[in-house]
Write a protein that holds these residues in place. Sequence first.
Motif, PDB file in Angstrom:
ATOM      1  N   ILE A 207       0.868  -1.178   0.000  1.00 12.41           N
ATOM      2  CA  ILE A 207       0.000   0.000   0.000  1.00 12.41           C
ATOM      3  C   ILE A 207       0.904   1.227   0.000  1.00 12.41           C
ATOM      4  N   ALA A 208       0.633   2.122  -0.965  1.00 10.37           N
ATOM      5  CA  ALA A 208       1.418   3.358  -1.058  1.00 10.37           C
ATOM      6  C   ALA A 208       0.530   4.497  -0.542  1.00 10.37           C
TER       7      ALA A 208
ATOM      8  N   LEU B 233       4.634   1.392   2.513  1.00 10.06           N
ATOM      9  CA  LEU B 233       5.980   1.879   2.135  1.00 10.06           C
ATOM     10  C   LEU B 233       6.279   3.229   2.779  1.00 10.06           C
TER      11      LEU B 233
ATOM     12  N   LEU C   2       1.577  12.866  -6.290  1.00  9.48           N
ATOM     13  CA  LEU C   2       1.400  13.513  -7.591  1.00  9.48           C
ATOM     14  C   LEU C   2       1.343  15.032  -7.424  1.00  9.48           C
TER      15      LEU C   2
ATOM     16  N   ILE D 223      -5.438  14.859 -12.972  1.00  7.63           N
ATOM     17  CA  ILE D 223      -6.303  14.248 -11.943  1.00  7.63           C
ATOM     18  C   ILE D 223      -7.007  15.403 -11.248  1.00  7.63           C
TER      19      ILE D 223
ATOM     20  N   ALA E  52      -2.228  10.253  -3.691  1.00 12.88           N
ATOM     21  CA  ALA E  52      -1.763   9.300  -4.708  1.00 12.88           C
ATOM     22  C   ALA E  52      -0.261   9.451  -4.933  1.00 12.88           C
TER      23      ALA E  52
ATOM     24  N   GLY F 270       4.636   6.005  -7.775  1.00 11.18           N
ATOM     25  CA  GLY F 270       4.849   4.553  -7.857  1.00 11.18           C
ATOM     26  C   GLY F 270       3.537   3.798  -7.898  1.00 11.18           C
ATOM     27  N   GLY F 271       2.578   4.225  -7.085  1.00 12.94           N
ATOM     28  CA  GLY F 271       1.263   3.566  -7.056  1.00 12.94           C
ATOM     29  C   GLY F 271       0.524   3.721  -8.368  1.00 12.94           C
TER      30      GLY F 271
ATOM     31  N   ALA G  28      -0.416   0.489 -10.585  1.00  9.64           N
ATOM     32  CA  ALA G  28      -1.834   0.193 -10.831  1.00  9.64           C
ATOM     33  C   ALA G  28      -2.066  -0.124 -12.317  1.00  9.64           C
TER      34      ALA G  28
ATOM     35  N   ASP H  62      -6.144   4.313 -18.209  1.00  8.92           N
ATOM     36  CA  ASP H  62      -6.459   5.750 -18.239  1.00  8.92           C
ATOM     37  C   ASP H  62      -5.540   6.566 -17.337  1.00  8.92           C
ATOM     38  N   SER H  63      -4.402   5.989 -16.945  1.00 14.78           N
ATOM     39  CA  SER H  63      -3.439   6.778 -16.171  1.00 14.78           C
ATOM     40  C   SER H  63      -3.037   8.003 -16.984  1.00 14.78           C
TER      41      SER H  63
ATOM     42  N   TYR I 100       7.808  -2.592 -17.746  1.00 14.73           N
ATOM     43  CA  TYR I 100       7.110  -2.894 -16.491  1.00 14.73           C
ATOM     44  C   TYR I 100       5.616  -3.104 -16.760  1.00 14.73           C
TER      45      TYR I 100
ATOM     46  N   CYS J  93       7.674  -6.630  -9.006  1.00 12.50           N
ATOM     47  CA  CYS J  93       8.769  -5.762  -8.559  1.00 12.50           C
ATOM     48  C   CYS J  93       8.289  -4.726  -7.557  1.00 12.50           C
TER      49      CYS J  93
ATOM     50  N   ILE K  96       8.755  -1.068  -6.751  1.00  9.48           N
ATOM     51  CA  ILE K  96       9.297   0.136  -7.394  1.00  9.48           C
ATOM     52  C   ILE K  96       9.838   1.068  -6.312  1.00  9.48           C
TER      53      ILE K  96
END
Length: 282
Positions: A25-26, A53, A78, A98, A107, A110-111, A115, A119-120, A150, A157, A159
Amino acid sequence: MITSFHIPASLEEARKLMNDGYIVIAGGTQINNGARLAADPAWVAGDQRLVSLQALGLTGIRRGDDGRALVIGAMTSLQDMADHQEVPAALKDAAGFIPTRNVRNQATLGGNIAARRSDSYVIPALIALEARLAAIAPDGGRKEIPVEDYLEDPADCLITEIVIPVPEVPCVAVKESRSQLALPVVSAAVALHPAGVTGGFRAVLAAGCVAKQSVRLPEVEAMLSGPEPPARADIEAAVAASVAPRSDTLGSAEYKRHVNAVRIADAVLAVFESAGASDGKR
Ligand SMILES: Cc1cc2nc3c(=O)[nH]c(=O)nc-3n(C[C@H](O)[C@H](O)[C@H](O)COP(=O)(O)OP(=O)(O)OC[C@H]3O[C@@H](n4cnc5c(N)ncnc54)[C@H](O)[C@@H]3O)c2cc1C
């Protein structure tokens, strides 16, 4: 139900917990998003064990050892990225797409990458900038992998950092959604990397929202190697021929193809302009 929540003090411990089946969980915006839980078998299987983390010092933005690359900690929010002077404008723009500041504060970069959402907003910009991930593999080995690789295979992994080798390359990110809060139908970015001794450019163009994950559009990239951009109609036609979006509640495949063609052409023309390559012939 969450039955175990660990905050390890070292990356080695975090890695070991991941190997033991703990879920990272980030910022928790995706993990805790009810709409997503049902889609993730790890969450509906029963007990959930989490490894946070937050205490590993993975935040912050700095120059790499070569003094050139920009290195962003995986736990950097972000919003912090959008506010940082040295982050490439396209990546700041992408983070800012966002719409909610609360989400951007929580957010992490890395998360967002892990994910692997189609639509990132930030993934296309990272691909265009040829960003790489510093990560720890399940066997404890450190490696650096392109974001694109990745997405294909995260290989479980962890990150730790995101490395942007040449942050100054011209890069433009675009989004389109039916309202400020709606999910996007366009999320794309294009960058113009120097082509070396031959002059001209080596374009890298990535689009989300048109496939299961963000993808490169090599046929369009190939059109963009000269010092001048092609005509808008040609760019739009090439994009339309390269993407195969699916109809859903956000719009028909035909609508999405059209709007992607138009907005990606906007990005291409804008990036040539910012590269100083445009002479107004468009
Ligand atoms: C209201 C709302 C609106 C949103 N809007 C958008 C949007 O418009 N665009 C968008 O792209 N996203 C959006 N999201 C999704 C989400 O906010 C982002 O994907 C976010 O960046 C995820 O980061 P996080 O730190 O919260 O990740 P988390 O929820 O903590 O984790 C996400 C996934 O990544 C894994 N993970 C996290 N960090 C690492 C790491 N360092 N190494 C390996 N695996 C890791 C986790 O195990 C999990 O599977 C939205 C979410 C909400 C709640």
